[in-house]
Enzyme design. Structure first.
Site, PDB file in Angstrom:
ATOM      1  N   ASP A  35      -0.506   5.376   0.847  1.00 29.87           N
ATOM      2  CA  ASP A  35      -0.823   6.062   1.780  1.00 29.87           C
ATOM      3  C   ASP A  35      -1.044   5.312   3.015  1.00 29.87           C
ATOM      4  O   ASP A  35      -1.954   4.742   3.282  1.00 29.87           O
ATOM      5  CB  ASP A  35      -2.163   6.844   1.298  1.00 29.87           C
ATOM      6  CG  ASP A  35      -1.990   7.689   0.376  1.00 29.87           C
ATOM      7  OD1 ASP A  35      -0.885   8.357   0.035  1.00 29.87           O
ATOM      8  OD2 ASP A  35      -2.940   7.644  -0.561  1.00 29.87           O
TER       9      ASP A  35
ATOM     10  N   ASP B 253      -2.184  -0.789   5.848  1.00 29.94           N
ATOM     11  CA  ASP B 253      -2.406  -0.215   6.998  1.00 29.94           C
ATOM     12  C   ASP B 253      -3.863  -0.328   7.289  1.00 29.94           C
ATOM     13  O   ASP B 253      -4.177   0.451   8.415  1.00 29.94           O
ATOM     14  CB  ASP B 253      -1.597   1.307   6.984  1.00 29.94           C
ATOM     15  CG  ASP B 253      -2.526   2.082   5.975  1.00 29.94           C
ATOM     16  OD1 ASP B 253      -2.743   1.826   4.979  1.00 29.94           O
ATOM     17  OD2 ASP B 253      -3.039   3.126   6.722  1.00 29.94           O
TER      18      ASP B 253
ATOM     19  N   LYS C 209      -8.404  -5.188  -3.896  1.00 26.28           N
ATOM     20  CA  LYS C 209      -7.031  -5.289  -3.873  1.00 26.28           C
ATOM     21  C   LYS C 209      -6.735  -6.772  -3.958  1.00 26.28           C
ATOM     22  O   LYS C 209      -5.571  -7.137  -4.535  1.00 26.28           O
ATOM     23  CB  LYS C 209      -6.297  -4.595  -2.681  1.00 26.28           C
ATOM     24  CG  LYS C 209      -6.413  -3.279  -2.702  1.00 26.28           C
ATOM     25  CD  LYS C 209      -5.548  -2.576  -1.742  1.00 26.28           C
ATOM     26  CE  LYS C 209      -5.380  -1.015  -1.719  1.00 26.28           C
ATOM     27  NZ  LYS C 209      -4.639  -0.445  -0.504  1.00 26.28           N
TER      28      LYS C 209
ATOM     29  N   ASP D  37       0.788  -1.211   0.097  1.00 26.81           N
ATOM     30  CA  ASP D  37       0.095  -0.005  -0.124  1.00 26.81           C
ATOM     31  C   ASP D  37       0.905   1.126   0.060  1.00 26.81           C
ATOM     32  O   ASP D  37       1.978   1.161   0.318  1.00 26.81           O
ATOM     33  CB  ASP D  37      -0.843  -0.059   1.348  1.00 26.81           C
ATOM     34  CG  ASP D  37      -1.818   1.168   1.341  1.00 26.81           C
ATOM     35  OD1 ASP D  37      -2.385   1.575   0.427  1.00 26.81           O
ATOM     36  OD2 ASP D  37      -1.621   1.827   2.374  1.00 26.81           O
TER      37      ASP D  37
ATOM     38  N   ASP E  26      -6.766  -3.258   2.699  1.00 27.53           N
ATOM     39  CA  ASP E  26      -5.730  -4.047   2.396  1.00 27.53           C
ATOM     40  C   ASP E  26      -5.931  -5.355   2.623  1.00 27.53           C
ATOM     41  O   ASP E  26      -5.312  -6.319   2.123  1.00 27.53           O
ATOM     42  CB  ASP E  26      -4.294  -3.833   2.997  1.00 27.53           C
ATOM     43  CG  ASP E  26      -3.974  -2.052   2.697  1.00 27.53           C
ATOM     44  OD1 ASP E  26      -3.921  -2.000   1.466  1.00 27.53           O
ATOM     45  OD2 ASP E  26      -3.652  -1.376   3.502  1.00 27.53           O
TER      46      ASP E  26
END
Length: 229
Positions: A10, A176, A153, A8, A180
């Site tokens: 951000d 995070d 994802k 990831d 995810d």
């Protein structure tokens, strides 16, 4: 052994202000396995970050709605109209505000709608479910996404892995937020940075003590120590 990373951007490589952590860049440059960036952000943003970090033009954008396999090989999977229709229905009941540029041109998105985080996200998600809308409401901390529920994802990582001819068990996923989690469910090794939410930490094989990009660097150091890389 891990043959590739799905990472990831951000909150994982950047801090809470979306500033790239220098240690993350330094750590990325010493890796000898391909890194697949995986983000809710746009294709053009992800491509730019890929160039900056020196990763291949193989990445997952818009939470799996858009995939890049090479510089000139992009696949648009999700349906933007589904998200726009859902937005209109939900905006009739809730005070939703899109992220837009100063000129009101939408932010180069192909497949999803991003909203400012100024509303009751769980209530909107529950209402979308009650209405049977074919979308997911995803809060990535940096924005809220209305996305085509058929793609995420995880579906993106599966297609990328097939194209790269790398088994999913040979991928490590690092992130995070709950966006995810679909790739965490597939990867052979899962690690979260210290600022991750409790749900993602609960899915992780390793949880970094450090936050943001420093946590990413800690995870890579751990994997090297364990001879996974």
């Amino acid at each position: 052994m891990i043959k590739a990373l799905a990472v990831d951007i951000d909150g994982t490589l950047t801090d809470h202000n979306r500033v790239l952590c220098p240690v993350a860049l330094k750590t990325m440059r010493k890796l000898n396995v391909p890194v697949v960036l995986s983000t809710g952000n746009t294709h053009c943003f992800t491509r730019t970050v890929s160039i900056l970090l020196g990763t291949p033009r193989i990445f997952i954008a818009e939470n799996g709605g858009v995939l890049s396999y090479a510089e000139d090989d992009m696949e648009i999977l999700a349906d933007l109209q589904i998200c726009l229709d859902a937005y209109q229905k939900l905006a009739n009941e809730f005070p939703l505000h899109k992220f837009e540029t100063a000129g009101h041109r939408y932010l180069y998105r192909f497949t999803d709608v991003t909203l400012q985080r100024d509303f009751d996200v769980p209530a909107v998600a529950d209402r979308a479910h009650e209405l049977g809308l074919p979308v997911d409401i995803i809060d990535t901390i940096f924005a809220v996404h209305i996305k085509d529920k058929r793609f995420d994802k995880g579906t993106g990582l599966r297609r990328i892995a097939e194209r790269m001819k790398i088994d999913l068990s040979e991928f490590a996923a690092i992130g995070d937020s709950l966006s995810d989690s679909p790739m965490f469910e597939l990867a052979g090794f899962r690690a979260s940075v210290g600022n991750a939410g409790p749900e993602l930490k609960g899915m992780s094989d390793y949880v970094a003590r450090a936050r943001y990009g420093n946590g990413f660097a800690e995870i890579i150091d751990f994997m090297i120590e364990q001879k996974m890389l």
